[in-house]
Write an enzyme that holds these catalytic residues in place. Structure first.
Site, PDB file in Angstrom:
ATOM      1  N   LYS A 113      -9.439  -8.253  21.055  1.00  0.00           N
ATOM      2  CA  LYS A 113     -10.819  -8.182  19.619  1.00  0.00           C
ATOM      3  C   LYS A 113      -9.274  -8.459  18.476  1.00  0.00           C
ATOM      4  O   LYS A 113      -9.806  -9.224  17.714  1.00  0.00           O
ATOM      5  CB  LYS A 113     -10.868  -6.829  19.626  1.00  0.00           C
ATOM      6  CG  LYS A 113     -12.283  -6.203  20.611  1.00  0.00           C
ATOM      7  CD  LYS A 113     -12.598  -7.757  20.641  1.00  0.00           C
ATOM      8  CE  LYS A 113     -13.865  -7.094  19.798  1.00  0.00           C
ATOM      9  NZ  LYS A 113     -15.313  -8.000  19.374  1.00  0.00           N
ATOM     10  N   LYS A 149     -10.472  -0.538  17.107  1.00  0.00           N
ATOM     11  CA  LYS A 149      -8.763  -0.829  18.579  1.00  0.00           C
ATOM     12  C   LYS A 149      -8.128  -1.713  18.269  1.00  0.00           C
ATOM     13  O   LYS A 149      -7.004  -1.723  19.529  1.00  0.00           O
ATOM     14  CB  LYS A 149      -9.422  -0.568  20.000  1.00  0.00           C
ATOM     15  CG  LYS A 149     -10.113   0.841  20.311  1.00  0.00           C
ATOM     16  CD  LYS A 149     -11.412   1.190  20.909  1.00  0.00           C
ATOM     17  CE  LYS A 149     -11.576   2.818  21.516  1.00  0.00           C
ATOM     18  NZ  LYS A 149     -12.542   3.015  20.138  1.00  0.00           N
TER      19      LYS A 149
END
Length: 273
Positions: A69, A57
């Site tokens: 992230k 993702k």
């Protein structure tokens, strides 16, 4: 400092897309600033290797979770070299049976007689088991440790073909001796904020190449821009103030820089709302 680890695996994060979409400030504090702190601690205690567990993702992120992230990947990699630990980033998709996995949710929904709920009939995801994920992560990090030059690429795990979630639901219903749509209904609820139909492990500004069986590496086509202290400080201040709008603006602007295909020509990122 007390344990003096040689290798640090940083797997802790807020990983649930909807949770982080609803709490972007906490996502930034845990996934970006927390990763920065772990990397700084690894450097301070003399660790020789730091491995960050990332996610598919983080590629072309549309969610706050994926964006945090992606930034964490960049921030942690900056702590490597020049007397710091060797840094490896490992990206992979969904792990069957992990916390938040769709399988136990479907099992619970089937056990209570349905309906099974999913967000879209065309949603598909990569899956691997917990043992497969652990073994490939360890192997990827071991391979990275053998490299002479410091790693500038992200390691990605080969996860086979993506699985349509609706087909997974139908199979799970059939395995209980039941008939989908007759004994157990399947209800489509609509895509949630930040959710994508499909995922991939390599981004537009990365070049993929085989590393070893089951493992590839995604190398930036151009050198990644440095995430400076002032940028992180601004993001941290907004997160600590609970300013969700500013957090989203700063976060996705930073992701846009990290995904640039040519110096000075970033690709456009659309933030999830």
């Amino acid at each position: 400092a007390a344990e003096k680890p040689e290798i640090v695996f940083h797997a802790a994060a807020l990983k649930h897309v909807t949770l982080v979409e609803n709490h972007p400030c906490e996502g930034v504090r845990t996934n970006i600033l927390g990763s920065r702190n772990v990397a700084a601690a690894a450097r301070a205690c003399g660790a020789t290797h730091l491995a960050l567990i990332s996610t598919d993702k983080a590629v072309a992120p549309t969610s706050v979770m994926g964006a945090t992230k992606r930034v964490a990947e960049a921030v942690v990699r900056q702590q490597g070299g020049a007397g710091g630990p060797r840094v490896s980033v490992v990206r992979f998709g969904n792990v069957l049976g992990s916390a938040g996995s769709v399988v136990p949710i479907f099992q619970h929904q089937i056990a209570r007689g349905g309906p099974i709920t999913l967000t879209h009939a065309e949603v598909e995801r990569y899956f691997m088991t917990i043992p497969e994920a652990v073994q490939l992560v360890l192997r990827a990090v071991a391979l990275s440790a053998d490299d002479v030059a410091p790693p500038d690429s992200v390691l990605t795990l080969e996860m086979g073909e993506p699985v349509k979630i609706i087909e997974l639901a139908r199979r799970m219903i059939a395995l209980q001796g039941l008939v989908p749509e007759r004994d157990i209904a399947i209800r489509i609820t609509g895509l949630r904020p930040g959710e994508k139909l499909t995922e991939t492990l390599v981004d537009i500004n990365e070049i993929a190449a085989p590393k070893a069986p089951g493992i590839r590496q995604a190398t930036p086509a151009t050198p990644l821009p440095h995430v400076d202290d002032a940028t992180l400080a601004g993001l941290e201040a907004a997160a600590l103030a609970g300013d969700e709008t500013r957090v989203r603006t700063l976060l996705f602007a930073l992701v846009e820089r990290l995904r640039q295909t040519h110096p000075g020509q970033p690709v456009k990122v659309v933030a999830g709302v």
